[in-house]
Structures are given as C-alpha cells and as structure tokens.
Design an enzyme around this catalytic site. Sequence first.
Site, short mmCIF file in Angstrom:
data_model
loop_
_atom_site.label_atom_id
_atom_site.label_comp_id
_atom_site.label_asym_id
_atom_site.label_seq_id
_atom_site.Cartn_x
_atom_site.Cartn_y
_atom_site.Cartn_z
N TRP A 5 0.77 -1.36 -0.05
CA TRP A 5 0.19 0.10 -0.18
C TRP A 5 0.82 1.23 0.07
O TRP A 5 0.42 2.50 -0.71
CB TRP A 5 -0.93 0.20 1.05
CG TRP A 5 -1.73 1.09 1.45
CD1 TRP A 5 -2.93 1.36 0.64
CD2 TRP A 5 -1.56 2.46 2.02
NE1 TRP A 5 -3.48 2.62 0.95
CE2 TRP A 5 -2.56 3.33 1.94
CE3 TRP A 5 -0.31 2.70 2.95
CZ2 TRP A 5 -2.72 4.57 2.29
CZ3 TRP A 5 -0.73 4.21 3.30
CH2 TRP A 5 -1.55 5.06 3.28
N HIS A 6 2.12 1.16 0.70
CA HIS A 6 2.95 2.27 0.68
C HIS A 6 3.59 2.78 -0.66
O HIS A 6 4.19 3.81 -0.87
CB HIS A 6 3.92 2.37 1.83
CG HIS A 6 3.37 2.42 3.22
ND1 HIS A 6 3.03 1.35 3.74
CD2 HIS A 6 3.26 3.44 4.00
CE1 HIS A 6 2.34 1.84 4.97
NE2 HIS A 6 2.72 3.05 5.11
N GLY A 7 3.65 1.64 -1.49
CA GLY A 7 4.14 2.00 -2.95
C GLY A 7 4.69 0.67 -3.38
O GLY A 7 4.67 -0.45 -2.92
#
Length: 181
Positions: free
Chosen positions: A104-106
């Site tokens: 989700w962060h990248g």
Amino acid sequence: NFPATFSSLSLFIGVTFYSFQIYCDFSGYSNIACGLAQMMGFDFPWNFRTPYFSRNFSEFWTRWHISLSSWLRDYLYISLGGNRGGVLFTYRNLMLTMLIGGLWHGAKWTFVFWGFLHGSYLVIQRLIAPPLSTIETKMRLPKWFISAYSMLFVYMFTCFAWIFFRANDFGSAWQIISKII
C-alpha cells in the site's frame, strides 16, 4: 543515496533520526488535519499515540498511524479470518495483512519487505510471548526494567525495518546494514 560514503556512526544516527522524521511527518500532518477539522466542528481521533514507547509490536500497531492500522485490521486481517481457524491461519493472516500494508505504501519490493518484517515481528511475538513471560517471572525482574527493555527492543527492530522503508533499493539497504554492523 550513497550509504557506502558514510561512516557507521553516521548511518546509525541517520537511521535513528529517520525514525523521528517519519514519526514527526506523519504525526504532524495528522495533528494538523485533526486541528483543522476541530476548527470546522468535526472531531477526529488522534492518529498517533507515542508509538515508540510500545512494549510489543501489536501495541506498536495500535499506536502508529491508527487510521491505517485500524483499516488494515478491519478490512484485511478480519476479512481474511483474523485469528479464527487456528494458529497457522492467524500467522498467515498477520503476514498477508502486513505484506499488503507494505505494498500500500508503494510499488517497491523494499516496501513489501518492510511489511514482511513487521508481519514476521508480529508472528514471532506471538510465538515467544508465553515462554518469555515465564522467563521474566522466574528472573523476578522489576516491571519497569522489563518495560524499558521491551520498548528499546521494539524501537530497535522498528528502526531496522525503517531502513528498508526508506532505502531506494535492496542494495542500498544492505549497504546501510552491513556498514552499521
């Protein structure tokens, strides 16, 4: 960008300071959002509650980026079955939740590995908690000492995971780790 050019002490200090930078960034903008919302008549819950004073990783995730942690718990972990279905399913669900949280962060493998580390921390914590509690009781250590040691332990391993979160790639992360060691 070039970890090999820095000394071990500089990298260690950098990792430590990064832990405060990322906390202050996330906590700061969350506090600004909560304050602005209050000015408009809305009451948002606080998003950070001194996470670096957590005594275990479960506690860390109830204090760090609470809106994201709650979402991961409610919509991923519980949807996957939570702790129903036995110990192995619980471990699988913890690991999948944290892997997806990393993604989700990248879209970088270092973020996924960061999620893997936190998933591993949560699983290992569940595995060693009962024998560790027995050892602490037998050693008759003061509660303040156990709390301080636990907080330092969680903080150190969280900082280790931050290396992968911040690094541009695995090569840079490994350079930082090997140079610090």
